[in-house]
Design a protein around this motif. Structure first.
Motif, PDB file in Angstrom:
ATOM      1  N   HIS A  35       0.690  -1.330  -0.079  1.00 43.20           N
ATOM      2  CA  HIS A  35      -0.148  -0.093   0.021  1.00 43.20           C
ATOM      3  C   HIS A  35       0.908   1.211   0.178  1.00 43.20           C
ATOM      4  N   PRO A  60      -1.089   6.264  -0.306  1.00 40.59           N
ATOM      5  CA  PRO A  60      -1.271   7.546   0.485  1.00 40.59           C
ATOM      6  C   PRO A  60      -0.409   8.698  -0.405  1.00 40.59           C
ATOM      7  N   ASN A  83      -4.864  -5.585   6.121  1.00 41.43           N
ATOM      8  CA  ASN A  83      -5.530  -4.298   5.548  1.00 41.43           C
ATOM      9  C   ASN A  83      -6.286  -3.592   6.863  1.00 41.43           C
ATOM     10  N   GLY A 133      -4.555  -0.241   7.884  1.00 38.20           N
ATOM     11  CA  GLY A 133      -5.368   1.026   7.753  1.00 38.20           C
ATOM     12  C   GLY A 133      -5.933   1.682   8.839  1.00 38.20           C
ATOM     13  N   SER A 167      -2.490   3.368  10.737  1.00 41.19           N
ATOM     14  CA  SER A 167      -1.563   4.306   9.991  1.00 41.19           C
ATOM     15  C   SER A 167      -2.333   5.858   9.868  1.00 41.19           C
ATOM     16  N   GLY A 168      -3.668   5.572  10.115  1.00 45.09           N
ATOM     17  CA  GLY A 168      -4.428   6.713  10.185  1.00 45.09           C
ATOM     18  C   GLY A 168      -4.359   7.863  11.479  1.00 45.09           C
ATOM     19  N   GLN A 171      -2.011  11.167  11.034  1.00 47.77           N
ATOM     20  CA  GLN A 171      -2.379  11.896   9.798  1.00 47.77           C
ATOM     21  C   GLN A 171      -3.175  13.084  10.077  1.00 47.77           C
ATOM     22  N   LYS A 178      -4.848  11.795   2.981  1.00 46.01           N
ATOM     23  CA  LYS A 178      -4.336  10.619   3.683  1.00 46.01           C
ATOM     24  C   LYS A 178      -5.089   9.785   4.418  1.00 46.01           C
ATOM     25  N   PHE A 226      -6.291   6.073   4.225  1.00 42.53           N
ATOM     26  CA  PHE A 226      -6.136   4.826   5.128  1.00 42.53           C
ATOM     27  C   PHE A 226      -7.541   4.303   5.472  1.00 42.53           C
ATOM     28  N   ILE A 244      -8.042   1.815   2.664  1.00 45.66           N
ATOM     29  CA  ILE A 244      -7.282   0.549   2.931  1.00 45.66           C
ATOM     30  C   ILE A 244      -7.979  -0.145   3.988  1.00 45.66           C
ATOM     31  N   ASN A 245      -8.335   0.325   5.105  1.00 40.22           N
ATOM     32  CA  ASN A 245      -9.371  -0.416   6.086  1.00 40.22           C
ATOM     33  C   ASN A 245     -10.570  -1.036   5.626  1.00 40.22           C
TER      34      ASN A 245
END
Length: 337
Positions: free
Chosen positions: A111, A115, A157, A161, A164-165, A168, A173, A177, A180-181
């Motif tokens: 991934h 972002p 995922n 997701g 990582s968010g 931010q 971005k 994320f 992605i989740n």
């Protein structure tokens, strides 16, 4: 947002939709590969802009990552045709084909490009990248799926997701994320059935569309911009409802497809994965609430010179979509009666 009178952009948008149909209705691997390539070559002119360096950089990064995935896919097809009989090679090829498709849709652990590219795109292009561009790879993935491998990817995922968010501040971005989740949920739904996946994708696209419509109309790209905007209280309440719906909170419509997936997982004794999904949804709700925090603060520092009004015809749309989000539980109850 998107100039409907720009014939070049409209042409490439038409080719983009058409290429997806070519790939998913093809009866050979080469047809699928061709559809993917046409899709790539039609999306690049849509995202690149002569006046914007960020979008040109995003277009180049997108081209490179998609090309690597395409080469990998083509190599796997050729291997599959020549070494078909060997079972061990066959399972390896299925993992390779799955990996190239996962890379194409920006799934974890492939991934890292996603972002970065999202940051250079307009809201409309982000909407295409987060919804339409996932259709072809997921359908090709469903033709030749390694279930154990996909289960590992699903867990990755959902976790990546969500975590990582957390740090931010860029809304683009954060939405990446979030995408992605939600891709974890989407892959879980394709493991269950194709109809459920289409159902989940349509609900997810609807919710993402509302959020992107909001951010585009308010011209917002970072969380702190929500605090300095002198927004109408009704707009803030709408934003709150739609974000909680995207997070999958029970009274709203976003919970409905997630409920079906959780129901299936529990019926199939997948308790550990269900636990991970629910815990990560809590983290997602945490950073959605961070975005909507300004919606709770109705009485804060307001600058008279800084006012935002959304055009009336747009506002009717937003109210209608929010009303639809609120009706979620009623729809769900009728569905399960």
């Amino acid at each position: 947002m998107f100039n409907l009178f720009n014939s070049n952009k409209m042409f490439f948008l038409f080719i983009l939709f058409f290429s997806t149909l070519i790939a998913i209705s093809s009866n050979s691997w080469f047809g699928c590969w061709m559809g993917l390539e046409i899709n790539l070559l039609s999306f690049i002119p849509l995202i690149s802009s002569p006046n914007n360096l960020m979008s040109n950089e995003a277009a180049l990064k997108y081209f490179l990552t998609q090309s690597i995935a395409s080469i990998n896919f083509l190599f796997c097809i050729l291997m599959k045709m020549t070494l078909m009989k060997n079972f061990e090679i066959n399972s390896f090829i299925s993992i390779m084909i799955n990996s190239s498709m996962l890379m194409k849709m920006g799934s974890a652990p492939f991934h890292f490009w996603f972002p970065n590219i999202v940051e250079g795109l307009s809201w409309f292009n982000n909407f295409i990248l987060m919804t339409w561009q996932k259709i072809t790879p997921i359908i090709i993935l469903s033709y030749y799926m390694n279930k154990n491998y996909i289960l590992i990817i699903v867990i990755l995922n959902v976790i990546i997701g969500a975590i990582s968010g957390l740090n931010q501040i860029s809304l683009r971005k954060l939405m990446a994320f979030s995408s992605i989740n939600n891709l974890g949920w989407m892959l879980m739904s394709i493991l269950i059935s194709e109809n459920l996946w289409m159902f989940f994708l349509s609900f997810y696209s609807f919710m993402i569309m509302i959020m992107i419509f909001f951010f585009y109309n308010l011209n917002i790209f970072f969380i702190n911009q929500l605090f300095i905007n002198n927004m109408n209280s009704l707009i803030k309440i709408n934003l709150l409802i739609n974000f909680l719906s995207l997070g999958g909170l029970p009274p709203f419509i976003g919970f409905f497809p997630k409920w079906i997936i959780i129901n299936f997982m529990i019926n199939n004794q997948m308790y550990f994965i269900t636990f991970i999904f629910i815990m990560m949804s809590l983290i997602m709700l945490f950073f959605y609430i961070r975005i909507i925090y300004s919606a709770f603060l109705f009485n804060y520092f307001k600058m008279k010179w800084f006012k935002i009004y959304i055009k009336n015809n747009y506002f009717i749309f937003i109210n209608f979509f929010t009303f639809f989000s609120l009706l979620g539980m009623i729809f769900s109850t009728f569905f399960f009666m």
